[in-house]
Each structure stands twice: as C-alpha cells, then as structure tokens.
Design an enzyme around this catalytic site. Sequence first.
Site, PDB file in Angstrom:
ATOM      1  N   ASP A   1      -7.906  -5.418   0.803  1.00 35.42           N
ATOM      2  CA  ASP A   1      -8.941  -4.791  -0.016  1.00 35.42           C
ATOM      3  C   ASP A   1     -10.219  -4.779   0.812  1.00 35.42           C
ATOM      4  O   ASP A   1     -10.503  -5.736   1.542  1.00 35.42           O
ATOM      5  CB  ASP A   1      -9.140  -5.554  -1.327  1.00 35.42           C
ATOM      6  CG  ASP A   1      -9.828  -4.681  -2.370  1.00 35.42           C
ATOM      7  OD1 ASP A   1      -9.700  -3.438  -2.293  1.00 35.42           O
ATOM      8  OD2 ASP A   1     -10.491  -5.228  -3.271  1.00 35.42           O
ATOM      9  N   THR A   2     -10.975  -3.690   0.708  1.00 32.58           N
ATOM     10  CA  THR A   2     -12.165  -3.497   1.547  1.00 32.58           C
ATOM     11  C   THR A   2     -13.371  -3.124   0.712  1.00 32.58           C
ATOM     12  O   THR A   2     -13.240  -2.429  -0.299  1.00 32.58           O
ATOM     13  CB  THR A   2     -11.910  -2.369   2.579  1.00 32.58           C
ATOM     14  OG1 THR A   2     -10.891  -2.785   3.469  1.00 32.58           O
ATOM     15  CG2 THR A   2     -13.155  -2.044   3.381  1.00 32.58           C
TER      16      THR A   2
ATOM     17  N   HIS B   1      -1.209   6.025   6.546  1.00 33.09           N
ATOM     18  CA  HIS B   1      -2.031   5.821   7.754  1.00 33.09           C
ATOM     19  C   HIS B   1      -2.166   4.339   8.056  1.00 33.09           C
ATOM     20  O   HIS B   1      -2.063   3.908   9.196  1.00 33.09           O
ATOM     21  CB  HIS B   1      -3.418   6.432   7.575  1.00 33.09           C
ATOM     22  CG  HIS B   1      -3.370   7.893   7.315  1.00 33.09           C
ATOM     23  ND1 HIS B   1      -3.114   8.803   8.306  1.00 33.09           N
ATOM     24  CD2 HIS B   1      -3.510   8.607   6.182  1.00 33.09           C
ATOM     25  CE1 HIS B   1      -3.110  10.026   7.793  1.00 33.09           C
ATOM     26  NE2 HIS B   1      -3.342   9.924   6.500  1.00 33.09           N
ATOM     27  N   LYS B   2      -2.394   3.549   6.990  1.00 30.67           N
ATOM     28  CA  LYS B   2      -2.536   2.105   7.189  1.00 30.67           C
ATOM     29  C   LYS B   2      -1.223   1.508   7.690  1.00 30.67           C
ATOM     30  O   LYS B   2      -1.224   0.636   8.549  1.00 30.67           O
ATOM     31  CB  LYS B   2      -2.933   1.424   5.878  1.00 30.67           C
ATOM     32  CG  LYS B   2      -4.352   1.683   5.423  1.00 30.67           C
ATOM     33  CD  LYS B   2      -4.653   0.844   4.188  1.00 30.67           C
ATOM     34  CE  LYS B   2      -6.028   1.076   3.631  1.00 30.67           C
ATOM     35  NZ  LYS B   2      -6.266   0.306   2.395  1.00 30.67           N
TER      36      LYS B   2
ATOM     37  N   ASN C   1      -0.633   3.896   1.403  1.00 43.00           N
ATOM     38  CA  ASN C   1      -1.375   4.631   2.421  1.00 43.00           C
ATOM     39  C   ASN C   1      -0.588   4.631   3.746  1.00 43.00           C
ATOM     40  O   ASN C   1      -0.528   3.627   4.452  1.00 43.00           O
ATOM     41  CB  ASN C   1      -2.749   3.968   2.592  1.00 43.00           C
ATOM     42  CG  ASN C   1      -3.649   4.729   3.520  1.00 43.00           C
ATOM     43  OD1 ASN C   1      -3.189   5.307   4.509  1.00 43.00           O
ATOM     44  ND2 ASN C   1      -4.925   4.736   3.223  1.00 43.00           N
TER      45      ASN C   1
ATOM     46  N   THR D   1       0.842  -1.193   0.000  1.00 41.08           N
ATOM     47  CA  THR D   1       0.000   0.000   0.000  1.00 41.08           C
ATOM     48  C   THR D   1       0.877   1.242   0.000  1.00 41.08           C
ATOM     49  O   THR D   1       2.035   1.194   0.427  1.00 41.08           O
ATOM     50  CB  THR D   1      -0.923   0.031   1.242  1.00 41.08           C
ATOM     51  OG1 THR D   1      -1.762   1.197   1.185  1.00 41.08           O
ATOM     52  CG2 THR D   1      -0.133   0.090   2.538  1.00 41.08           C
TER      53      THR D   1
ATOM     54  N   HIS E   1     -13.561  -3.260  10.638  1.00 35.84           N
ATOM     55  CA  HIS E   1     -13.283  -4.385   9.734  1.00 35.84           C
ATOM     56  C   HIS E   1     -11.776  -4.547   9.510  1.00 35.84           C
ATOM     57  O   HIS E   1     -11.225  -5.633   9.626  1.00 35.84           O
ATOM     58  CB  HIS E   1     -13.997  -4.097   8.418  1.00 35.84           C
ATOM     59  CG  HIS E   1     -13.858  -2.654   7.955  1.00 35.84           C
ATOM     60  ND1 HIS E   1     -14.358  -1.601   8.687  1.00 35.84           N
ATOM     61  CD2 HIS E   1     -13.226  -2.098   6.914  1.00 35.84           C
ATOM     62  CE1 HIS E   1     -14.073  -0.463   8.083  1.00 35.84           C
ATOM     63  NE2 HIS E   1     -13.367  -0.746   7.003  1.00 35.84           N
ATOM     64  N   ARG E   2     -11.099  -3.419   9.224  1.00 35.71           N
ATOM     65  CA  ARG E   2      -9.666  -3.486   8.917  1.00 35.71           C
ATOM     66  C   ARG E   2      -8.872  -3.921  10.160  1.00 35.71           C
ATOM     67  O   ARG E   2      -7.994  -4.768  10.088  1.00 35.71           O
ATOM     68  CB  ARG E   2      -9.177  -2.116   8.430  1.00 35.71           C
ATOM     69  CG  ARG E   2      -7.882  -2.159   7.660  1.00 35.71           C
ATOM     70  CD  ARG E   2      -7.567  -0.857   6.920  1.00 35.71           C
ATOM     71  NE  ARG E   2      -8.347   0.262   7.362  1.00 35.71           N
ATOM     72  CZ  ARG E   2      -9.430   0.722   6.727  1.00 35.71           C
ATOM     73  NH1 ARG E   2      -9.801   0.187   5.595  1.00 35.71           N
ATOM     74  NH2 ARG E   2     -10.113   1.731   7.206  1.00 35.71           N
TER      75      ARG E   2
HETATM   76  P1  IMP Z   1      -9.595   0.149   0.345  1.00 34.91           P
HETATM   77  O1  IMP Z   1      -9.598  -1.244  -0.225  1.00 34.91           O
HETATM   78  O2  IMP Z   1      -9.108   0.207   1.746  1.00 34.91           O
HETATM   79  O3  IMP Z   1      -8.916   1.139  -0.564  1.00 34.91           O
HETATM   80  O4  IMP Z   1     -11.124   0.598   0.431  1.00 34.91           O
HETATM   81  C1  IMP Z   1     -11.962   0.688  -0.724  1.00 34.91           C
HETATM   82  C2  IMP Z   1     -13.099   1.670  -0.468  1.00 34.91           C
HETATM   83  O5  IMP Z   1     -13.945   1.180   0.573  1.00 34.91           O
HETATM   84  C3  IMP Z   1     -12.651   3.051  -0.020  1.00 34.91           C
HETATM   85  O6  IMP Z   1     -12.381   3.890  -1.111  1.00 34.91           O
HETATM   86  C4  IMP Z   1     -13.869   3.537   0.760  1.00 34.91           C
HETATM   87  O7  IMP Z   1     -14.851   4.043  -0.103  1.00 34.91           O
HETATM   88  C5  IMP Z   1     -14.394   2.252   1.383  1.00 34.91           C
HETATM   89  N1  IMP Z   1     -13.841   2.071   2.738  1.00 34.91           N
HETATM   90  C6  IMP Z   1     -12.812   1.260   3.108  1.00 34.91           C
HETATM   91  N2  IMP Z   1     -12.584   1.344   4.437  1.00 34.91           N
HETATM   92  C7  IMP Z   1     -13.489   2.226   4.915  1.00 34.91           C
HETATM   93  C8  IMP Z   1     -13.737   2.738   6.224  1.00 34.91           C
HETATM   94  O8  IMP Z   1     -13.088   2.399   7.226  1.00 34.91           O
HETATM   95  N3  IMP Z   1     -14.758   3.630   6.312  1.00 34.91           N
HETATM   96  C9  IMP Z   1     -15.489   4.030   5.253  1.00 34.91           C
HETATM   97  N4  IMP Z   1     -15.281   3.613   4.020  1.00 34.91           N
HETATM   98  C10 IMP Z   1     -14.289   2.696   3.844  1.00 34.91           C
END
Ligand code: IMP
Length: 194
Positions: free
Chosen positions: A68-69, A11-12, A9, A7, A176-177
């Site tokens: 991935d989220t 912060h992560k 990011n 990543t 979740h993360r």
């Molecule tokens: P990523 O896979 O962490 O980049 O997350 C993909 C997308 O999911 C982000 O662009 C947000 O729209 C949403 N998302 C992920 N984590 C969060 C969170 O903790 N709060 C709110 N939206 C989230």
Amino acid sequence: MELVFATNNKHKIREISELLDNNIRILGLADLNITEDIPEEADTLEENAIFKARYVHERTGMNVFADDTGLEVECLDGAPGVYSARYAGKSKSFDDNIEKLLREMQGATDRRARFRTVIALVLDGAEYLFEGTVEGEIISERRGSGGFGYDPVFLASGFDKTFAEIPLAEKNTISHRARAMQKLLEFLKERANL
Ligand code: IMP
C-alpha cells in the site's frame, strides 16, 4: 517457492518478477481466481497492507505479500497519505487528485513531500513489514506525461525532472515501491539461503 502478490496490477507483478531469481515464482490474484476488490479501509498503510496479505492467506493458505502506498505532504500533516487514491473523492481521477492537492497547497512555501510504500508479507504463518520511501517536493504546476498518480507534480530530491518526466526504468530504480520491493527481495534471498 511460490509467492502470491495480492494485486491485480500486472505492471507491479512484472516489475517484481523481473527482479527475482527463477526459484521464486510470483502469482497474482487473477491466477488464484480471486476477482473481488480487497477492501482498503484502514487508517494506515501498514494496516491496509496487512489486511490484504491476511485476506489472501486465509483464503488460500499460501505465502503472500501485499503493498500500500501514500503521498505524505509535510505542510498538510501527512495528507493525503493513506487516502491518496481517493483524495478528491471515491470515483475521481488522478488529475482531480492533483487538482485538489495543488489547491490545498496554494501559497505554501514548505512543499516537502514523500512517497511511502509499505509491504506486508505472510510467510510460513509469520508476518513481516517492509518500507520504502522517496523524499522530494510538490511543484505548483504539472510537468511531464509519463507515470501515473501524482507523478507530474513530484520532484524527487536531487532531480530537476518530475517522476512524469524521467524514464520509467529510472523511476523504478529510485521509487518508494522499488525500495520496499528491494528490502522484501533481500529478506527472501536470505531466507532461501538458510
Ligand atoms: P497503491 O497503494 O499502489 O494503489 O497507491 C495508492 C495511490 O497512491 C495511487 O492511486 C496513486 O494516487 C498514489 N501513488 C502510488 N504510487 C505512486 C507513484 O509511483 N507515483 C504517483 N502516485 C503514486
């Protein structure tokens, strides 16, 4: 042990580094001079996470994990899911995504939703998956100014404040993360003791 978090990011990276013992050092993509965006074009969170972890492993030979989220909304059959970041379109903002979500859910009485994070780990050539979820609901108006993404409309079960209204430190204990990261950490700690 050195482990790459696929990543950019910061912060992560900071979040997980703080949870780790000193014997595991986390490197980000910037530390490896990988500057290109790794494609996230698969149809599932699992495939995207595995693709990103393999991509970095193949280029560096290092042990690596990727996440991935997605936000999965019950009455929308799991949408926006893997497409959460670009729900309203590729170059749209968090706010546009919320706007579209509220529009799609207009009048819906079943407002249950969950955030789901998948982490893929490539360790000594083997692959592992970890998952973290937080259940809740989507409210019909934004509340709060913290967080990011869908936080202003997400109310975790048992809470009366949205993810954008609670302090970040508190969100980081139930999110979740955080839950997926915790599973990864437990696995790594067990491995380190072998
Ligand atoms: P990523 O896979 O962490 O980049 O997350 C993909 C997308 O999911 C982000 O662009 C947000 O729209 C949403 N998302 C992920 N984590 C969060 C969170 O903790 N709060 C709110 N939206 C989230």
